[in-house]
Write a protein that holds these residues in place. Structure first.
Motif, PDB file in Angstrom:
ATOM      1  N   SER A 299      16.310   0.106 -11.900  1.00  0.00           N
ATOM      2  CA  SER A 299      16.069  -0.615 -10.656  1.00  0.00           C
ATOM      3  C   SER A 299      17.294  -1.433 -10.269  1.00  0.00           C
ATOM      4  CB  SER A 299      14.861  -1.544 -10.820  1.00  0.00           C
ATOM      5  OG  SER A 299      14.612  -2.252  -9.642  1.00  0.00           O
ATOM      6  N   GLU A 300      17.535  -1.533  -8.969  1.00  0.00           N
ATOM      7  CA  GLU A 300      18.702  -2.269  -8.497  1.00  0.00           C
ATOM      8  C   GLU A 300      18.593  -3.763  -8.816  1.00  0.00           C
ATOM      9  OE1 GLU A 300      19.791  -1.688  -4.489  1.00  0.00           O
ATOM     10  OE2 GLU A 300      19.750   0.500  -4.577  1.00  0.00           O
ATOM     11  N   ASP A 301      19.741  -4.405  -8.920  1.00  0.00           N
ATOM     12  CA  ASP A 301      19.804  -5.840  -9.200  1.00  0.00           C
ATOM     13  C   ASP A 301      19.265  -6.625  -8.002  1.00  0.00           C
ATOM     14  OD1 ASP A 301      20.332  -8.327 -10.175  1.00  0.00           O
ATOM     15  OD2 ASP A 301      22.492  -8.237  -9.807  1.00  0.00           O
ATOM     16  N   THR A 302      18.300  -7.506  -8.272  1.00  0.00           N
ATOM     17  CA  THR A 302      17.694  -8.293  -7.187  1.00  0.00           C
ATOM     18  C   THR A 302      17.986  -9.788  -7.321  1.00  0.00           C
ATOM     19  OG1 THR A 302      15.628  -8.551  -8.435  1.00  0.00           O
ATOM     20  CG2 THR A 302      15.804  -6.637  -6.962  1.00  0.00           C
TER      21      THR A 302
ATOM     22  N   SER B 246       9.297 -11.523  -9.232  1.00  0.00           N
ATOM     23  CA  SER B 246       9.086 -10.144  -9.668  1.00  0.00           C
ATOM     24  C   SER B 246       8.608  -9.262  -8.520  1.00  0.00           C
ATOM     25  CB  SER B 246       8.065 -10.104 -10.811  1.00  0.00           C
ATOM     26  OG  SER B 246       6.839 -10.696 -10.416  1.00  0.00           O
ATOM     27  N   ALA B 247       8.018  -9.887  -7.482  1.00  0.00           N
ATOM     28  CA  ALA B 247       7.572  -9.106  -6.323  1.00  0.00           C
ATOM     29  C   ALA B 247       8.752  -8.449  -5.621  1.00  0.00           C
ATOM     30  CB  ALA B 247       6.810 -10.000  -5.350  1.00  0.00           C
ATOM     31  N   ILE B 248       9.931  -9.082  -5.701  1.00  0.00           N
ATOM     32  CA  ILE B 248      11.120  -8.494  -5.088  1.00  0.00           C
ATOM     33  C   ILE B 248      11.433  -7.155  -5.739  1.00  0.00           C
ATOM     34  CG2 ILE B 248      13.573  -8.813  -4.614  1.00  0.00           C
ATOM     35  CD1 ILE B 248      13.113 -11.814  -4.800  1.00  0.00           C
TER      36      ILE B 248
ATOM     37  N   VAL C   6       9.402  -5.252  -7.409  1.00  0.00           N
ATOM     38  CA  VAL C   6       8.348  -4.285  -7.100  1.00  0.00           C
ATOM     39  C   VAL C   6       8.615  -3.623  -5.755  1.00  0.00           C
ATOM     40  CG1 VAL C   6       5.891  -4.019  -6.621  1.00  0.00           C
ATOM     41  CG2 VAL C   6       6.628  -5.484  -8.495  1.00  0.00           C
ATOM     42  N   ALA C   7       9.013  -4.426  -4.779  1.00  0.00           N
ATOM     43  CA  ALA C   7       9.306  -3.883  -3.456  1.00  0.00           C
ATOM     44  C   ALA C   7      10.539  -2.990  -3.483  1.00  0.00           C
ATOM     45  CB  ALA C   7       9.496  -5.029  -2.462  1.00  0.00           C
ATOM     46  N   ARG C   8      11.564  -3.420  -4.222  1.00  0.00           N
ATOM     47  CA  ARG C   8      12.794  -2.633  -4.286  1.00  0.00           C
ATOM     48  C   ARG C   8      12.555  -1.281  -4.954  1.00  0.00           C
ATOM     49  NH1 ARG C   8      17.005  -3.937  -1.143  1.00  0.00           N
ATOM     50  NH2 ARG C   8      18.076  -2.417  -2.453  1.00  0.00           N
ATOM     51  N   VAL C   9      11.608  -1.230  -5.892  1.00  0.00           N
ATOM     52  CA  VAL C   9      11.308   0.035  -6.567  1.00  0.00           C
ATOM     53  C   VAL C   9      10.872   1.092  -5.562  1.00  0.00           C
ATOM     54  CG1 VAL C   9       9.589   1.140  -8.038  1.00  0.00           C
ATOM     55  CG2 VAL C   9      10.833  -0.843  -8.881  1.00  0.00           C
ATOM     56  N   VAL C  10      10.023   0.690  -4.609  1.00  0.00           N
ATOM     57  CA  VAL C  10       9.580   1.649  -3.593  1.00  0.00           C
ATOM     58  C   VAL C  10      10.756   2.099  -2.743  1.00  0.00           C
ATOM     59  CG1 VAL C  10       7.997   2.042  -1.681  1.00  0.00           C
ATOM     60  CG2 VAL C  10       7.325   0.558  -3.561  1.00  0.00           C
TER      61      VAL C  10
ATOM     62  N   PHE D  56       0.753  -8.852  -3.727  1.00  0.00           N
ATOM     63  CA  PHE D  56       1.962  -9.670  -3.819  1.00  0.00           C
ATOM     64  C   PHE D  56       2.681  -9.667  -2.426  1.00  0.00           C
ATOM     65  CE2 PHE D  56       1.206  -8.054  -8.190  1.00  0.00           C
ATOM     66  CZ  PHE D  56       1.034  -9.259  -8.813  1.00  0.00           C
ATOM     67  N   GLN D  57       1.966  -9.450  -1.415  1.00  0.00           N
ATOM     68  CA  GLN D  57       2.586  -9.526  -0.079  1.00  0.00           C
ATOM     69  C   GLN D  57       3.832  -8.687   0.022  1.00  0.00           C
ATOM     70  OE1 GLN D  57       2.834 -13.742   0.247  1.00  0.00           O
ATOM     71  NE2 GLN D  57       0.740 -13.881   0.895  1.00  0.00           N
ATOM     72  N   VAL D  58       3.844  -7.781  -0.724  1.00  0.00           N
ATOM     73  CA  VAL D  58       4.954  -6.817  -0.833  1.00  0.00           C
ATOM     74  C   VAL D  58       5.028  -5.940   0.409  1.00  0.00           C
ATOM     75  CG1 VAL D  58       5.904  -4.931  -2.237  1.00  0.00           C
ATOM     76  CG2 VAL D  58       4.768  -6.832  -3.321  1.00  0.00           C
ATOM     77  N   TYR D  59       3.895  -5.830   1.096  1.00  0.00           N
ATOM     78  CA  TYR D  59       3.883  -5.010   2.315  1.00  0.00           C
ATOM     79  C   TYR D  59       4.951  -5.492   3.290  1.00  0.00           C
ATOM     80  CZ  TYR D  59       2.042  -2.538   6.388  1.00  0.00           C
ATOM     81  OH  TYR D  59       1.901  -1.728   7.476  1.00  0.00           O
ATOM     82  N   SER D  60       5.044  -6.811   3.461  1.00  0.00           N
ATOM     83  CA  SER D  60       6.038  -7.366   4.385  1.00  0.00           C
ATOM     84  C   SER D  60       7.453  -7.079   3.904  1.00  0.00           C
ATOM     85  CB  SER D  60       5.828  -8.880   4.529  1.00  0.00           C
ATOM     86  OG  SER D  60       4.550  -9.156   5.053  1.00  0.00           O
ATOM     87  N   CYS D  61       7.654  -7.181   2.586  1.00  0.00           N
ATOM     88  CA  CYS D  61       8.984  -6.908   2.031  1.00  0.00           C
ATOM     89  C   CYS D  61       9.405  -5.473   2.318  1.00  0.00           C
ATOM     90  CB  CYS D  61       8.996  -7.159   0.526  1.00  0.00           C
ATOM     91  SG  CYS D  61       8.645  -8.864   0.047  1.00  0.00           S
TER      92      CYS D  61
END
Length: 308
Positions: A29-32, A45-47, A49-53, A76-81
């Protein structure tokens, strides 16, 4: 189905893992660490998770129409991310995991009318088949999945006119036999054999499906026949179940059934229209130890109801 396991760094035994063709490939996974995250109530950690998609989409695999994500993205409100990252999401009701603990039988025996995508938190639920370890139980379920993956856990209800009984079939898992006729709306809700995921939360006992209380007394419960074996012949399958729970009430001893046989055509889901529950028929057999059930598509105007 393609994909990979995302890790923050390459493990020391990565070479051995690459040689194992049964394991999915490893992706880093890319560096966040430099990614801004200002939501006070969330986790960094939600960042990731979003970057993985986003990373999965960036792999640009050929001939891929869908990337499946669980409902954890909404939690985790990841939808917005993901929206900000330019990844579009299509919400499909039912395609998500259920977070429960303990005995998941009720959910597996009365699964919502949607295809099974995943079983979540396996380490927090009991083995899904009696007298088996968790691993053996999952392998046992996969025998049926390999025969007809689209029909797995699809619930079908029918009525045995001869003995005025109600039959609930969860294909590839179990058959439940109620020793009386029960209206369809009372059979479909999921029995709460499981425990809620979190205690104390006001929404902890609220699920995305209808539930009903599981009878505490064994003689008030249905007799359960778990998957024994399954075979494929042409474009149809025959599945055998047997009673592994040695709890016998007086009315059940009189009837004497110990095995169930199910015959069903291979299911081919049509995603262009809403799913419809299939019908089934109970046929008499020469032996009082066997109950023969055939699953089929319902007629155009056919109803599933109790026969007088």
């Amino acid at each position: 189905m393609r994909g990979c396991v995302f890790l923050e760094s390459m493990p020391s035994n990565a070479t051995l893992m690459d040689e194992n063709i049964t394991l999915p490939p490893i992706c880093i996974s890319e560096d966040t660490s430099r990614f801004r995250y200002t939501y006070r109530g969330g986790l960094r950690s939600a960042i990731r998770v979003a970057r993985v998609v986003s990373d999965i989409v960036a792999l640009n695999h050929p001939n891929v129409r869908w990337t499946l994500c669980s409902s954890v993205w909404k939690r985790f409100q990841v939808y917005s991310c993901l929206t900000e990252l330019g990844v579009g999401l299509t919400h499909e009701p039912g395609f998500h995991q259920f977070d429960v603990r303990g005995n998941a039988h009720g959910l597996l025996a009365a699964h919502p009318l949607t295809p099974l995508v995943s079983l979540h938190h396996i380490d927090h639920i009991d083995p899904i088949f009696p007298n088996m370890t968790t691993t053996k139980a999952l392998q046992h379920l996969l025998h049926a999945t390999n025969v007809d993956s689209q029909r797995i856990l699809q619930q079908t209800i029918c009525y045995d006119r001869r003995f005025s009984r109600t039959v609930s079939v969860s294909w590839g898992y179990a058959v439940q036999l109620y020793d009386k006729r029960i209206p369809l709306p009372d059979v479909l809700p999921v029995p709460e054999t499981f425990r809620q995921w979190k205690w104390g939360n006001v929404l902890a006992g609220v699920y995305t499906f209808n539930t009903r209380k599981f009878p505490p007394h064994p003689c008030h419960r249905p007799t359960i026949f778990f998957l024994d074996s399954v075979c494929l012949a042409s474009m149809a399958s025959r599945l055998f179940t047997r009673n592994l729970m040695k709890i016998a009430c007086f009315s059940w001893i009189q009837r004497g059934n110990s095995k169930k046989s199910e015959f069903s055509p291979k299911l081919d889901l049509d995603y262009k229209q809403a799913p419809r529950r299939h019908c089934c028929d109970v046929f008499p057999t020469k032996s009082d130890k066997l109950l023969d059930i055939t699953i089929r598509e319902c007629g155009e105007d056919e109803l599933i109801y109790m026969h007088e």
